[in-house]
Design an enzyme around this catalytic site. Sequence first.
Site, PDB file in Angstrom:
ATOM      1  N   TYR A 110      29.119 106.163  59.473  1.00 37.96           N
ATOM      2  CA  TYR A 110      30.444 106.698  59.802  1.00 37.96           C
ATOM      3  C   TYR A 110      30.894 107.646  58.690  1.00 37.96           C
ATOM      4  O   TYR A 110      30.878 107.270  57.507  1.00 37.96           O
ATOM      5  CB  TYR A 110      31.378 105.496  59.919  1.00 37.96           C
ATOM      6  CG  TYR A 110      32.804 105.765  60.286  1.00 37.96           C
ATOM      7  CD1 TYR A 110      33.137 106.367  61.486  1.00 37.96           C
ATOM      8  CD2 TYR A 110      33.836 105.361  59.437  1.00 37.96           C
ATOM      9  CE1 TYR A 110      34.465 106.573  61.828  1.00 37.96           C
ATOM     10  CE2 TYR A 110      35.168 105.550  59.774  1.00 37.96           C
ATOM     11  CZ  TYR A 110      35.475 106.169  60.967  1.00 37.96           C
ATOM     12  OH  TYR A 110      36.780 106.366  61.305  1.00 37.96           O
ATOM     13  N   LYS A 207      38.866  98.960  67.050  1.00 37.87           N
ATOM     14  CA  LYS A 207      38.059  99.330  68.209  1.00 37.87           C
ATOM     15  C   LYS A 207      38.046  98.182  69.221  1.00 37.87           C
ATOM     16  O   LYS A 207      39.060  97.876  69.797  1.00 37.87           O
ATOM     17  CB  LYS A 207      36.644  99.716  67.744  1.00 37.87           C
ATOM     18  CG  LYS A 207      36.647 100.713  66.561  1.00 37.87           C
ATOM     19  CD  LYS A 207      37.045 102.111  66.944  1.00 37.87           C
ATOM     20  CE  LYS A 207      37.374 103.022  65.772  1.00 37.87           C
ATOM     21  NZ  LYS A 207      36.323 103.262  64.817  1.00 37.87           N
TER      22      LYS A 207
HETATM   23  C1  LIG Z   1      36.485 103.710  63.462  1.00 37.34           C
HETATM   24  C2  LIG Z   1      35.392 103.205  62.621  1.00 37.34           C
HETATM   25  C3  LIG Z   1      35.639 102.722  61.339  1.00 37.34           C
HETATM   26  C4  LIG Z   1      36.989 102.792  60.704  1.00 37.34           C
HETATM   27  O1  LIG Z   1      37.960 102.043  61.350  1.00 37.34           O
HETATM   28  P1  LIG Z   1      39.498 102.466  61.249  1.00 37.34           P
HETATM   29  O2  LIG Z   1      40.216 101.257  61.688  1.00 37.34           O
HETATM   30  O3  LIG Z   1      39.663 103.657  62.145  1.00 37.34           O
HETATM   31  O4  LIG Z   1      39.761 102.811  59.809  1.00 37.34           O
HETATM   32  C5  LIG Z   1      34.579 102.229  60.623  1.00 37.34           C
HETATM   33  N1  LIG Z   1      33.334 102.204  61.137  1.00 37.34           N
HETATM   34  C6  LIG Z   1      33.053 102.657  62.361  1.00 37.34           C
HETATM   35  C7  LIG Z   1      31.663 102.607  62.871  1.00 37.34           C
HETATM   36  C8  LIG Z   1      34.072 103.191  63.139  1.00 37.34           C
HETATM   37  O5  LIG Z   1      33.794 103.672  64.353  1.00 37.34           O
END
Ligand SMILES: *Cc1c(COP(=O)(O)O)cnc(C)c1O
Length: 390
Positions: A110, A207
């Site tokens: 990421y 997510k």
């Molecule tokens: C979105 C995401 C993050 C970060 O999460 P946030 O809550 O947006 O800070 C970390 N790793 C992956 C793979 C992501 O898709």
Amino acid sequence: MSKPSTTLISAGRRAEWTQGIVNPAVWRASTTLYENCAALEEGRKHNADGQLFYGRRGTPTHWALAEALTALEPGAAGTMLFPSGLAAVMGALLAVLRPGDHLLMVDSVYDPTRRLCDQLLRSIGVETTYYDPMIGAEIATLIKPNTRAIFLESPGSLTFEVQDIPAIVAVARGHNIITLIDNTWATPLYLPALSLGVDISILACTKYICGHSDVMLGSVTSNAATHSRVRLMAQQLGQTTSPDDAALVLRGLRTLDVRLARHQENGLKVARWLAEQPQVARVIHPALRDCPGHAHWARDFRGASGLFSYVLKGGDKMARAALIDGLTHFGIGYSWGGFESLALPIDPEHFRSATHWQAEGPAVRLHIGLEDADDLIADLAAGLACYPAR
Ligand SMILES: *Cc1c(COP(=O)(O)O)cnc(C)c1O
């Protein structure tokens, strides 16, 4: 022990936290009042989790969520909550790294995690080497005397390489190196990472765990060898989360199993359809045979979520933008894991240093939501029909 989908329903619902209702209330707190000075002193001595102490240490709302996440990862000793997924990545890395240490970071990671390594970690004297996500046991060749940690993200969230987790863990164990994984794509339900020997599992609960695109939250679940360090670091950094957000994430968590099953079913249906289209060069979905590391997925994972990419056959970025702009059921935006479908133009070549991204044309990442898959396919078909493929 009960099956994961049952654990998902019961975990964290201790009677003293829920007081006889199904969910714990939203406990708001900064100050905790003590009966007298002796009780204050006693509370400080114990320094235990799951007891009111001061707001930063959380309330039953937070503890219920943390305990549920711990219960979902067999082999876990505890979970710390963070205000975002990125904050969780940061807290976990700072917990295990010191100035002078060397970190092995997967090249498909990421992008904000990459920036953290290249900027903040670098500025405090931590050196990062990026490695090919498909490296497997060969990672042994990159280990230096000061290598302290290996970070995995499997699959990568743009290009979906599935790593050989057991092979990397075996090398790490042999060298006394800590392994961390960003497990946001699969969640512990589809990849019980600590059971595979990984020390620390990080989730952007933003997510799938929340699942409704309305909360930012992260978590770090660790085994007994590492949990106390993560806990100490989270406390020193003063990381807290709002009890309202914790309650929403806990609510989302209860339906994770049924949501993921639908994301998987819809995602696979769309992915298999896309793979047949003449305008599409390839679909990169861990459950499809030609995805890099598909065999690792088949061996280690219990399912696939709804996020994958596809590469167009020719055309340029303007044509790709027109294709995405024309979609009706797909929102255009970052993040994923909510109930709704999303489409995102991706250019992975900008986020690589150890490997090269080569593609037949521009690429698109899709998050497949909980809509009817046939509607999504009809939407994508209308767009592809006008696409000027080679
Ligand atoms: C979105 C995401 C993050 C970060 O999460 P946030 O809550 O947006 O800070 C970390 N790793 C992956 C793979 C992501 O898709």
